[in-house]
Design a protein around this motif. Sequence first.
Motif, PDB file in Angstrom:
ATOM      1  N   GLY A  82      86.883 118.929 122.842  1.00  0.00           N
ATOM      2  CA  GLY A  82      86.377 118.349 124.084  1.00  0.00           C
ATOM      3  C   GLY A  82      84.885 118.150 124.123  1.00  0.00           C
ATOM      4  O   GLY A  82      84.374 117.408 124.958  1.00  0.00           O
ATOM      5  N   PRO A 101      79.929 116.431 126.218  1.00  0.00           N
ATOM      6  CA  PRO A 101      81.344 116.109 126.014  1.00  0.00           C
ATOM      7  C   PRO A 101      81.528 115.157 124.840  1.00  0.00           C
ATOM      8  O   PRO A 101      80.669 114.341 124.538  1.00  0.00           O
ATOM      9  N   TYR A 105      85.977 112.435 126.891  1.00  0.00           N
ATOM     10  CA  TYR A 105      85.929 113.607 127.755  1.00  0.00           C
ATOM     11  C   TYR A 105      84.724 113.507 128.684  1.00  0.00           C
ATOM     12  O   TYR A 105      83.752 112.800 128.410  1.00  0.00           O
ATOM     13  N   ASP A 108      83.792 118.707 133.619  1.00  0.00           N
ATOM     14  CA  ASP A 108      84.427 118.906 134.920  1.00  0.00           C
ATOM     15  C   ASP A 108      83.756 120.027 135.694  1.00  0.00           C
ATOM     16  O   ASP A 108      83.674 119.983 136.907  1.00  0.00           O
ATOM     17  N   GLU A 121      84.152 123.276 131.282  1.00  0.00           N
ATOM     18  CA  GLU A 121      85.447 122.621 131.126  1.00  0.00           C
ATOM     19  C   GLU A 121      85.208 121.152 130.835  1.00  0.00           C
ATOM     20  O   GLU A 121      84.513 120.461 131.572  1.00  0.00           O
ATOM     21  N   PHE A 122      85.778 120.699 129.711  1.00  0.00           N
ATOM     22  CA  PHE A 122      85.704 119.298 129.336  1.00  0.00           C
ATOM     23  C   PHE A 122      87.019 118.654 129.766  1.00  0.00           C
ATOM     24  O   PHE A 122      88.092 119.052 129.328  1.00  0.00           O
ATOM     25  N   GLU A 123      86.927 117.669 130.647  1.00  0.00           N
ATOM     26  CA  GLU A 123      88.110 116.992 131.179  1.00  0.00           C
ATOM     27  C   GLU A 123      88.399 115.749 130.344  1.00  0.00           C
ATOM     28  O   GLU A 123      87.527 114.909 130.130  1.00  0.00           O
ATOM     29  N   ALA A 124      89.640 115.640 129.878  1.00  0.00           N
ATOM     30  CA  ALA A 124      90.044 114.517 129.038  1.00  0.00           C
ATOM     31  C   ALA A 124      90.381 113.306 129.900  1.00  0.00           C
ATOM     32  O   ALA A 124      90.987 113.442 130.961  1.00  0.00           O
ATOM     33  N   ASP A 125      89.971 112.116 129.430  1.00  0.00           N
ATOM     34  CA  ASP A 125      90.400 110.883 130.087  1.00  0.00           C
ATOM     35  C   ASP A 125      91.915 110.776 129.989  1.00  0.00           C
ATOM     36  O   ASP A 125      92.583 110.360 130.918  1.00  0.00           O
ATOM     37  N   GLU A 128      94.923 116.637 127.069  1.00  0.00           N
ATOM     38  CA  GLU A 128      94.645 117.972 127.568  1.00  0.00           C
ATOM     39  C   GLU A 128      93.167 118.224 127.774  1.00  0.00           C
ATOM     40  O   GLU A 128      92.341 117.841 126.960  1.00  0.00           O
ATOM     41  N   ASP A 129      92.841 118.912 128.880  1.00  0.00           N
ATOM     42  CA  ASP A 129      91.480 119.358 129.113  1.00  0.00           C
ATOM     43  C   ASP A 129      91.174 120.515 128.167  1.00  0.00           C
ATOM     44  O   ASP A 129      92.078 121.177 127.660  1.00  0.00           O
ATOM     45  N   GLU A 131      88.993 124.025 128.026  1.00  0.00           N
ATOM     46  CA  GLU A 131      88.187 125.020 128.720  1.00  0.00           C
ATOM     47  C   GLU A 131      87.562 125.924 127.669  1.00  0.00           C
ATOM     48  O   GLU A 131      88.258 126.477 126.827  1.00  0.00           O
TER      49      GLU A 131
END
Length: 147
Positions: A82, A101, A105, A108, A121-125, A128-129, A131
């Motif tokens: 991420g 990121p 990503y 978040d 926390e890396f949020e995926a476009d 899965e995210d 953390e």
Amino acid sequence: MKRLVLAWVAAALAATGAAVAALGLVSGALTGTSGPVLTQDEARAALATLPRPISASAAPATTPPPTPQPGTPEGEFVRTPGGTVIASCAGGLVTLRSWSPAQGYSVDGVEPGPGREAEVEFEADEGEDVELKLGCSGDRPVRLPPG
């Protein structure tokens, strides 16, 4: 006086027009022809048709947790799918110095410390995210289990 102001305005307008025309001619040569602007969904669909890099398709489905690697004087690198974090430890407290990121990503949430724990926390476009929670073992950042 009035004629002088009018002459100055006319000269300024002519110079501006000539500059805009010249930039219009040069910009096509510098940037190429402009195409249509794609929507986010159209761009994703176009990217999905491209072949995947060998390293991405050859990667195992489960990868071991990242280990901190020597980095900069400011801290050590911790790489995840991420994104990448630079973290350091001092006096048993961990601090996230920077986080970036990976492509696809966004960040978040961040709790940068200093503290016993720090996390990002890396949020995926899509997918899965990721953390990433870090603590210290001596003077080195270590990955802690999420949760």
